[in-house]
Design a protein around this motif. Sequence first.
Motif, PDB file in Angstrom:
ATOM      1  N   LEU A 105      -1.738  -3.533   7.900  1.00  0.00           N
ATOM      2  CA  LEU A 105      -0.546  -3.416   8.744  1.00  0.00           C
ATOM      3  C   LEU A 105      -0.565  -4.412   9.901  1.00  0.00           C
ATOM      4  O   LEU A 105       0.489  -4.870  10.333  1.00  0.00           O
ATOM      5  CB  LEU A 105      -0.416  -1.983   9.257  1.00  0.00           C
ATOM      6  N   VAL A 111       0.626  -1.257  15.853  1.00  0.00           N
ATOM      7  CA  VAL A 111       0.864  -0.622  14.558  1.00  0.00           C
ATOM      8  C   VAL A 111       1.398   0.789  14.763  1.00  0.00           C
ATOM      9  O   VAL A 111       2.359   1.208  14.104  1.00  0.00           O
ATOM     10  CB  VAL A 111      -0.433  -0.596  13.721  1.00  0.00           C
ATOM     11  N   LYS A 124       5.068   0.467  16.131  1.00  0.00           N
ATOM     12  CA  LYS A 124       6.099  -0.191  15.341  1.00  0.00           C
ATOM     13  C   LYS A 124       6.115   0.206  13.862  1.00  0.00           C
ATOM     14  O   LYS A 124       7.118  -0.015  13.180  1.00  0.00           O
ATOM     15  CB  LYS A 124       5.919  -1.714  15.430  1.00  0.00           C
ATOM     16  N   LYS A 125       5.011   0.773  13.371  1.00  0.00           N
ATOM     17  CA  LYS A 125       4.905   1.010  11.928  1.00  0.00           C
ATOM     18  C   LYS A 125       4.395   2.420  11.626  1.00  0.00           C
ATOM     19  O   LYS A 125       3.603   2.616  10.692  1.00  0.00           O
ATOM     20  CB  LYS A 125       3.977  -0.032  11.294  1.00  0.00           C
ATOM     21  N   LYS A 129       5.017   3.614   7.918  1.00  0.00           N
ATOM     22  CA  LYS A 129       4.118   3.004   6.938  1.00  0.00           C
ATOM     23  C   LYS A 129       2.696   3.539   7.100  1.00  0.00           C
ATOM     24  O   LYS A 129       1.985   3.748   6.102  1.00  0.00           O
ATOM     25  CB  LYS A 129       4.129   1.489   7.077  1.00  0.00           C
TER      26      LYS A 129
END
Length: 366
Positions: A266, A302, A305-306, A309
Amino acid sequence: HLLTAENNGGEWRIYGRIMIRSNAATATATAAHRCNRALQVLPCLFYYYLLLSCMPLGISSLVLPPGASTFELPSISDLAADSDDNNDRSPINGSRGEVVGATGRIGSFLLRSGRGFLAATPRGVCPGSLSEPGQPIFVAVHAAAAPDVVQSTLPSRRQDLVFVTNGLPSRILDGLLGGGHESEDDSDGLLNSITLSVLHFGVLSVGGDVVTASSSPPTLVHGKHSLSLVALLQSQDIVVEQVSSRSNLEAAAVKKLMWASIMWILCHEEECDGDSDGANYMYDNGTGNASSASKAITVAEVHEKKERKLRALAEELLPAANSMLGQDNGLGTVDEILAYFRLYSFSMPNAIPSKDLALNELPERN
């Protein structure tokens, strides 16, 4: 790192083995470190030869420090004490153990934390030959190199090995004992004495400071020299705990393996070659040499923002991770895993896992 020289009022003191005094009289030499085996004597003599060949011609006498025969060294838990309070306790290099892999990030950190009491074991020197029996031998190498370190260590000192490295404890033991360690003949007693750890701190470059936080998951330690490693790490404000069983250590290592296997992907997902403005950096293969990575993001980013995921990958890997432990729910729920990820990531928020290191470690991470 092996020896530290200091000129104090015309007197040369070599912290580690001997003290050299300027004297026009005859030359005599006495080793300050007792060596009980031929393999221990040879490296010491080699270092003495190098010292003598490099010292000025006016130096002619090698003697023991005053009171060396009765010198009481501080325990490793005293290493964090103020040196001003210990002026009569000059460090004796190797008196509290040695470090294999002392030129790497973690190894150099351990050596500095030892404050002169730990010796750096050079390539070509058998681990265990620079310290007394019963003292820890800290090993900070790639997990795949662990069996080679064991084979090169003096047989009588293998029970003193302390692995301060990444990797699953079970796989490290498999490599040491030839696989299937639960049923292997363990004539050296390594299975019950070797010290293993799961690290939850970072050192981003050789010679760099430790990166961690009080909220970090604790570094876990199990084995014969657990207390020595606990004391050494606590002296650097690292959260560390001793665990009672290898199964607890294994579970923690599997969780960290999940974090390591997910985070590098990621962090580097949008990374591209070229068009780098030098604004972002990654540490390449643990060397501390920053190389540009135009779109690599930090572990903290990470989470910011993610998150979706991150959750999806955790859900995908969790069944396989539980299977490694032989339990249906050994690591907890996905939410508990994500909470652990967040604590570990935000203990070193600016870290960017090395892509090259991740690719090199695919066999260990799968």
